[in-house]
Design an enzyme around this catalytic site. Structure first.
Site, mmCIF file in Angstrom:
data_model
loop_
_atom_site.group_PDB
_atom_site.id
_atom_site.type_symbol
_atom_site.label_atom_id
_atom_site.label_comp_id
_atom_site.label_asym_id
_atom_site.label_seq_id
_atom_site.Cartn_x
_atom_site.Cartn_y
_atom_site.Cartn_z
ATOM 1 N N ASP A 24 -2.669 -38.960 72.774
ATOM 2 C CA ASP A 24 -3.936 -39.666 72.614
ATOM 3 C C ASP A 24 -3.669 -40.891 71.755
ATOM 4 O O ASP A 24 -3.219 -40.767 70.611
ATOM 5 C CB ASP A 24 -4.973 -38.775 71.942
ATOM 6 C CG ASP A 24 -5.385 -37.600 72.823
ATOM 7 O OD1 ASP A 24 -5.201 -37.694 74.048
ATOM 8 O OD2 ASP A 24 -5.881 -36.597 72.288
ATOM 9 N N ASP B 166 -13.257 -33.608 82.703
ATOM 10 C CA ASP B 166 -13.514 -32.944 81.422
ATOM 11 C C ASP B 166 -14.667 -31.979 81.651
ATOM 12 O O ASP B 166 -15.830 -32.397 81.709
ATOM 13 C CB ASP B 166 -13.858 -33.958 80.338
ATOM 14 C CG ASP B 166 -12.690 -34.857 79.987
ATOM 15 O OD1 ASP B 166 -11.551 -34.518 80.352
ATOM 16 O OD2 ASP B 166 -12.922 -35.900 79.347
#
Length: 285
Positions: A11, A130
């Site tokens: 990330d 997600d």
């Protein structure tokens, strides 16, 4: 059986690797290019960069990271975050990535996936899903998508049988979209792979949501990458075997050197899971 893939995920925020729980309380986890070199040396099959604060103004930062990484490592690289137009995909591919991961823009305009796959090829278009398990009140204030009245697209709407809905904007915005139906629709529109993250498990180290992963994997014919919740090497095995995923993605356990890619692959091999063991052992068959 095809070899299963182990994929570290970085990330990236403002050019630095960060990690948190459920995308919150982010802390610095190092330089992305140095992390990438380490994973390449360890024998990772692929690498994912998620630019979690991407914007048009900061796009040059991730492009620079991608270019520097592509110059130093040779494993396939996927980049996601902030992709809004086809030119964003072009720029990332030109910088050296192999695949792009798309979430929010696909929800805003599902036909974007078809346009992207037709222009660049389905092999480089990854749809990021997600997913969050539907509980009482989760979708009470969620608005309809403007394209729900499209006869071709409207059948992805959640109904009384839906178990998971999808989210966007790093899990902050819920949608009235059934995760399983959405996966099928994205495959129809040309996505070549699915990056499936359980938002309920992300960063918790409690293991993948096996029911979610298996359900999506059985619903589509394109590869599924399991993501969200890895805390042990056994969790990787569970995602690949019980979850039927084609690849296992993890972040924290690799970032903080709790386990190495090599340890993960050797563990999976002892459990009968086919993996590629680049150089330091014979490749599994």
């Amino acid at each position: 059986m095809l070899a299963k893939r182990i994929i570290p995920c970085l990330d990236v925020k403002d050019g630095r690797v960060v990690k948190g729980v459920n995308f919150q309380n982010l802390r610095d986890a190092g330089d992305p290019v140095e992390n990438a070199k380490y994973y390449d040396e360890e024998g990772a099959d692929e690498l994912v960069f998620l630019d979690i604060t991407a914007s048009h103004e900061k796009r040059k930062i991730i492009l620079d990271v991608v270019e520097r990484t592509a110059n130093d490592v040779f494993m396939p690289l996927t980049v996601g975050g902030g992709i809004k137009i086809l030119d964003d995909i072009r720029d990332l591919l030109n910088a050296g990535c192999d695949k792009v991961s798309i979430n929010t823009t696909a929800v805003r305009d599902p036909y974007f996936i078809r346009n992207a796959s037709e222009r660049f090829g389905s092999q480089c278009i990854v749809i990021a899903i997600d997913a969050k398990r539907i509980v009482n009140g989760l979708l009470s204030d969620v608005r309809e998508e403007p394209w729900f009245d499209d006869p071709y697209l409207g059948d992805v709407r959640v109904d009384e049988k839906s178990l998971w809905a999808i989210s966007t904007h790093g899990g902050r915005t819920m949608r009235l979209i059934d995760a399983v139906k959405w996966a099928r629709k994205m495959e129809e529109l040309g996505a070549g792979e699915i990056l499936l993250t359980s938002m309920d498990r992300d960063g918790t180290k409690d293991g993948y949501d096996i029911e979610l992963t298996r359900t999506i994997a059985e619903a589509v014919s394109i590869p599924v990458i399991a993501s969200g919740g890895v805390g042990t090497l056994e969790h990787l095995r569970e995602g690949l075997v019980e979850g039927k995923a084609d690849a296992a993605l993890a972040a924290s356990i690799f970032h903080y050197r709790e386990y190495s890619i090599r340890e993960a692959k050797e563990y999976l091999r002892t459990k009968g899971v086919p993996v590629r063991l680049y150089g330091y052992m014979n490749t599994a068959k």
